[in-house]
Write an enzyme that holds these catalytic residues in place. Structure first.
Site, mmCIF file in Angstrom:
data_model
loop_
_atom_site.group_PDB
_atom_site.id
_atom_site.type_symbol
_atom_site.label_atom_id
_atom_site.label_comp_id
_atom_site.label_asym_id
_atom_site.label_seq_id
_atom_site.Cartn_x
_atom_site.Cartn_y
_atom_site.Cartn_z
ATOM 1 C CB SER A 98 -0.908 0.009 1.235
ATOM 2 O OG SER A 98 -1.710 -1.148 1.278
ATOM 3 C CB ALA A 99 0.081 4.723 -1.017
#
Length: 392
Positions: A98-99
């Site tokens: 994930s970012a």
């Protein structure tokens, strides 16, 4: 202590600045300490996939590009096709890191404290589990991953830097009762419904934080507080789009699974633009998705149909009902509608959009969800006693 090369340290510093800019403030000191102790690049595979075409980027062949992707504030695909490979044109993302900005946003929303017992659903690369473990200790972290290969790799990477939370290979929808009860449950995959086991395994007053997805739109974080009587309730926040939990996937295609040559649809017309409900207005899409429940959409640009420049397809997840909305390439307020099945999907979409519009076009953070002790999901606007209409 982990030894970092100069270029790795510089990349980590740059990412930390980007995260602080996105969040509006630096991560809390405890999370910043975890960030430096648990470098993200140590948890990524040697090949990642980037861009809309999922182009492979190899650490061996392109080390600078690989490191740049490792420390960009964006998600990076770490597995395609559930690990089964596939030609470039057939790749689809099945796991990603994930970012980092959303990782730290979610950790902040989770509000963990020393002594808290935490269950993470979706180990993935293991980086998130590593951050949690550094913060509250391995005896307080359980992480579960459905993919056996991913779970094993994450456990090795965590052990290599001296972190050994309880790492389980299993279906995250079932939680992990042996490690509970939990003060916090954090999902790193989106869900269309909250599994009952999560509520049952959370202490009274405990928190469940999960990315949300309706078949219409994948968006939003749902933060629930468990009441101790089998129910939970909480609000959405307007962040994130995560991959759907594997057990809740639906693999449907319009021409393969839904539309048949012998079906005779009803024809009508509409003034509401299909782009108003399936375009760039995320608030509208979020609200429509909460109301429709089991309806999804896909665009078909330039279909091989005379007089049709673009078509929006709608269908139910049980593949029994569909609709198509055609644009002729010229008109701005007249569209041809085709509907088939026991429901009138475009009429439902129009009603959902109209309700959202008349309600003042509320944004996602004004919505919430209550899950009853019987498992019923009740979406609401502003307060739990203000339920939103449901179609179907």
């Amino acid at each position: 202590m982990i030894q970092l090369r100069a270029e790795e340290r510089a990349a980590m510093r740059g990412l930390l600045d980007s995260v602080a800019e996105d969040l509006g403030a630096p991560p809390a000191p405890a999370w910043e300490a975890a960030y430096w102790a648990v470098p993200r690049h140590l948890f990524l595979p040697d090949t990642v996939w980037v861009g809309d075409d999922l182009e492979a980027c190899s650490r061996r062949d392109a080390p600078e590009a690989w490191l740049r992707h490792a420390y960009a504030d964006g998600s990076v695909v770490t597995q395609v096709n559930d690990g089964q490979g596939g030609d470039p044109g057939e790749r689809w993302a099945s796991c990603s890191a994930s970012a980092p900005s959303i990782v730290f946003r979610m950790l902040d929303m989770l509000d963990v404290a020393p002594g808290h017992n935490v269950l993470e659903i979706g180990t993935g690369t293991g980086w998130n589990a590593g951050l949690l473990t550094h913060r509250i200790g391995p005896e307080h972290v359980t992480t579960i991953e459905v993919d056996q290969v991913l779970a094993a790799r994450a456990a090795i990477r965590l052990k290599d830097i001296g972190l050994e939370p309880r790492t389980i290979c299993g279906d995250g929808a079932n939680g992990h009762q042996a490690g509970g009860p939990y003060d916090r449950i954090l999902a790193t995959c989106s869900v269309r419904s909250i599994p009952p086991a999560w509520i049952a395994q959370t202490k009274p007053g405990g928190v469940i934080l999960a990315p949300w997805e309706s078949p219409w739109f994948c968006y939003g974080l749902l933060r629930l507080t468990v009441d101790g009587h089998g129910a939970a309730s909480g609000s959405f926040s307007p962040h994130s789009a995560f991959m759907l939990m594997r057990g809740q996937r639906t693999d449907l295609r319009i021409y393969r699974d839904v539309v048949r040559d012998d079906q005779v649809p009803l024809q009508s017309s509409a003034a509401l633009s299909p782009w108003a409900v399936a375009g760039d207005d995320w608030a509208a899409q979020f609200a429509i998705g909460l109301q429709l429940g089991d309806v999804w959409w896909t665009w078909h640009d330039n279909p091989d149909v005379e007089g049709v420049a673009s078509r929006l397809w709608l269908a139910t997840t049980d593949a029994t009902t569909w609709a198509a909305v055609d644009w002729d390439g010229r008109s701005e307020d007249r569209f041809t509608v085709w509907e088939y099945g026991p429901r009138r999907l475009w009429s439902e979409v129009e009603a959902a959009y109209r309700w959202w519009n008349l309600s003042g076009e509320p944004s996602p953070e004004r919505f919430g969800m209550t899950i009853t002790a019987g498992g019923e999901h009740r979406a609401w606007l502003d307060a739990p006693d203000r339920l939103i209409p449901q179609t179907g």
